[in-house]
Design a protein around this motif. Structure first.
Motif, mmCIF file in Angstrom:
data_model
loop_
_atom_site.group_PDB
_atom_site.id
_atom_site.type_symbol
_atom_site.label_atom_id
_atom_site.label_comp_id
_atom_site.label_asym_id
_atom_site.label_seq_id
_atom_site.Cartn_x
_atom_site.Cartn_y
_atom_site.Cartn_z
ATOM 1 N N CYS A 154 -4.072 0.603 -2.318
ATOM 2 C CA CYS A 154 -3.459 -0.693 -2.009
ATOM 3 C C CYS A 154 -3.611 -1.623 -3.206
ATOM 4 N N ASN A 207 0.834 -1.192 0.000
ATOM 5 C CA ASN A 207 0.000 0.000 0.000
ATOM 6 C C ASN A 207 0.874 1.249 0.000
ATOM 7 N N ILE A 241 -3.002 6.003 4.316
ATOM 8 C CA ILE A 241 -2.998 5.096 3.176
ATOM 9 C C ILE A 241 -4.078 5.534 2.188
#
Length: 240
Positions: free
Chosen positions: A233, A181, A230
């Motif tokens: 991913c 990710n 994040i």
């Protein structure tokens, strides 16, 4: 606690991505440096490492699910047999509907990029992809973890955490081979408002009016990965 995949995980740094862009940009007519969002470039870098690490560059057949024949990953796969299964061409390839009664295509490698956020039932979608992937074959999926509403009316989720991607795979009898990710605060702040920044735009400095609207970003190097923010991913899986 930050998510950490226990299997093989390609390593990358800002320097490694910069070197990847310089070396491979010609394959993409400059898109790595000027067009593709930064996490897309990072995922391509990871894909390239996975393909080489597991000797997967030569494939008998490749299936692309709700994408296009211009998927950038194809630059690193050697095959003469590519099939596009896209719902825009046929309702039979609507990933939200079960494909269990279709004759399996037995792809040796399946690609599904930036699609699951546009699917109402990702479990059904993955079952369909798995159905057309042969035993021992591989599936590569990339999805946003956080994003803005886009491609309406085909939008159902802002994205999925890599933890979800891993569990989605294991509950559909796929073996996770590699999951990774990427994300940064600077990239996230722009992505949620509909601006997907490139490598150049993430570097410190003023690259446009948007930097003046978000002044903290002028001093930041948004290419540096953060485990807290994040935004995207991806994973490589094998069908048992």
């Amino acid at each position: 606690m930050a998510y950490e995949f226990s299997g093989w995980k390609p390593n990358f740094t800002v320097k490694a991505i910069d070197e990847f862009i310089v070396k491979e940009d010609h394959r993409f007519n400059g898109a790595l440096s000027r067009v593709f969002s930064y996490p897309r470039v990072v995922s391509l870098h990871d894909f390239f490492q996975c393909i080489n690490h597991f000797n997967l560059s030569l494939q008998e057949s490749v299936g692309i699910f709700s994408g296009s024949l211009n998927e950038p990953e194809l630059k690193f796969i050697d095959t003469t047999n590519i099939t596009l299964l896209n719902f825009e061409e046929s309702d039979a390839f609507d990933l939200d509907r079960s494909w269990a009664d279709q004759e399996p295509r037995n792809f040796s490698f399946s690609l599904c990029n930036q699609v699951l956020e546009h699917i109402f039932s990702p479990h059904t979608a993955l079952k369909n992809i798995t159905h057309h992937t042969r035993s021992g074959g591989y599936i590569f999926i990339s999805i946003p973890t956080i994003n803005c509403i886009h491609s309406d009316p085909y939008f159902y989720s802002s994205g999925y955490h890599p933890r979800f991607l891993e569990r989605l795979a294991t509950e559909n009898n796929l073996t996770p081979i590699s999951i990774n990710n990427w994300g940064s605060y600077k990239y996230m702040m722009n992505a949620v408002s509909g601006k997907w920044l490139t490598s150049k735009q993430l570097q410190p400095g003023v690259h446009g009016l948007r930097d003046l609207l978000i002044p903290f970003s002028i001093l930041q190097d948004g290419r540096k990965k953060s485990e807290t923010y994040i935004t995207d991913c991806w994973g490589l899986f094998q069908k048992c």
